[in-house]
Write a protein that holds these residues in place. Structure first.
Motif, PDB file in Angstrom:
ATOM      1  N   ASP A 128      70.085  15.258  24.814  1.00 34.14           N
ATOM      2  CA  ASP A 128      70.914  15.398  23.620  1.00 34.14           C
ATOM      3  C   ASP A 128      70.369  16.514  22.740  1.00 34.14           C
ATOM      4  OD1 ASP A 128      68.701  14.382  22.265  1.00 34.14           O
ATOM      5  OD2 ASP A 128      69.542  12.373  22.050  1.00 34.14           O
ATOM      6  N   ASP A 129      70.962  16.684  21.574  1.00 40.02           N
ATOM      7  CA  ASP A 129      70.574  17.787  20.697  1.00 40.02           C
ATOM      8  C   ASP A 129      69.140  17.657  20.200  1.00 40.02           C
ATOM      9  OD1 ASP A 129      73.075  18.881  20.993  1.00 40.02           O
ATOM     10  OD2 ASP A 129      73.884  17.959  19.169  1.00 40.02           O
ATOM     11  N   ASP A 130      68.585  16.454  20.234  1.00 36.67           N
ATOM     12  CA  ASP A 130      67.209  16.235  19.799  1.00 36.67           C
ATOM     13  C   ASP A 130      66.221  16.264  20.959  1.00 36.67           C
ATOM     14  OD1 ASP A 130      67.936  15.916  17.083  1.00 36.67           O
ATOM     15  OD2 ASP A 130      68.546  13.839  17.487  1.00 36.67           O
TER      16      ASP A 130
END
Length: 331
Positions: A207-209
């Protein structure tokens, strides 16, 4: 003496019909199969190309530099490697050709784009399979390729195919390899999506993290089942060479060898354990080697990288090994 074609794949903005964005050859896109995309810039520095051409010319080779901006233009170059007409009418490479090909590459995806077109040119249809084609192959021995990396100064940090195979990166050394070097034959992975794989594929995403996104799917290597479709999979690596051997320091592939006629596959799944009442998560890596691998995703779309080219897998995909099908000139 040899005729040498120095092939560069053209830039996106120069490509007819949109070039890379339309799936053309310049960035390794797949115009014949499932859509693939890459963030690799197609712009290619001219300095290494000119230096290699000068070195070849100094040795007496007749050199032509070609910039191809479409599959058709790549095919025009590859046609020069054809052998004499066969009674069965098949296009076949000339094992004694006096024409040699050097591909200037900004990425492994660009090298794959050329090999893909070689396969498209020389793979006979199943209904016309000739008797002189090896039983474990669907393509003949493809003509060897000289590889000219367009970032020769970064050889210490690159893990591209040229670095993995120990190929020369300096333009003069590449020229010497093409004229005097040995030929090293390498395994090729074909797949039922119509493409080829030189290095490997990595299925999965974050994911974006940066947290891994688990997915489910059935993974089979010959008769071995690495996942039955119920496990939450962190990543699946399909390896011909070693570009996807690790993921964030997690060892996936142990000893991928592009000359052993086998594909190595690894599946990483999380395993929950408890110690002193505390829950811990470790990753179990299941591995197998074989002639073919099939991945059947249960989720709607599984992101993947294949030789650096991005894509999404939404249906069964199979890869199989073509032992020694393609080749490079070594130093």
């Amino acid at each position: 003496m040899y005729d040498v074609v120095l092939l560069t794949l053209g830039s996106e903005r120069d490509a007819p019909g949109g070039g890379c964005g339309s799936g053309g050859a310049c960035c390794g896109g797949a115009s014949e199969a499932a859509p693939e995309k890459t963030d690799e810039r197609c712009e290619t520095p001219r300095v290494p190309v000119l230096a290699c051409a000068d070195a070849l010319t100094a040795r007496g080779a007749r050199v032509e530099t070609v910039t191809a901006r479409s599959d058709a233009e790549v095919d025009e170059v590859l046609a020069r490697l054809d052998g004499p007409p066969r009674p069965d009418g098949l296009s076949w490479p000339d094992p004694d050709s006096k024409t040699r090909l050097v591909v200037a590459t900004a990425s492994d995806a660009q090298l794959r784009a050329v090999v893909r077109r070689l396969v498209r040119r020389y793979a006979p249809p199943p209904s016309r399979r000739p008797a002189d084609l090896a039983g474990n192959r669907t393509v003949p021995d493809l003509p060897p390729i000289g590889v000219l990396p367009l970032d020769p100064a970064r050889s210490g940090t690159q893990r591209d195919l040229a670095a993995q195979f120990g190929l020369p990166r300096d333009p003069a050394a590449v020229a010497a390899a093409v004229l005097d070097g040995a030929v090293r034959r390498l395994d090729l992975l074909r797949n039922d999506g119509g493409s080829v794989t030189l290095d490997g594929a990595l299925l999965g995403a974050a994911d974006d993290d940066g947290r891994p996104l688990h997915w489910r799917g059935r993974v089979e290597v010959d008769d071995a089942v690495l996942s039955d479709g119920e496990d939450p999979i962190l990543a699946c690596a399909v390896g011909n060479a070693g570009g996807y051997a690790t993921l964030d320091q997690l060892p996936l592939l142990t000893a991928p060898d592009p000359t052993d006629g086998l594909v190595e596959v690894a599946v990483a799944v999380p395993v929950v354990t408890r110690s002193l009442g505390r829950k811990k998560i470790r990753f179990e890596v299941r591995r197998a080697r074989g002639r073919a691998v099939a991945v059947i995703p249960r989720d709607e779309k599984v992101p993947f990288l294949d030789d650096g080219v991005e894509g999404e897998l939404s249906r069964k995909r199979s890869w199989w090994t073509e032992p020694g099908a393609w080749a490079v000139f070594t130093g």
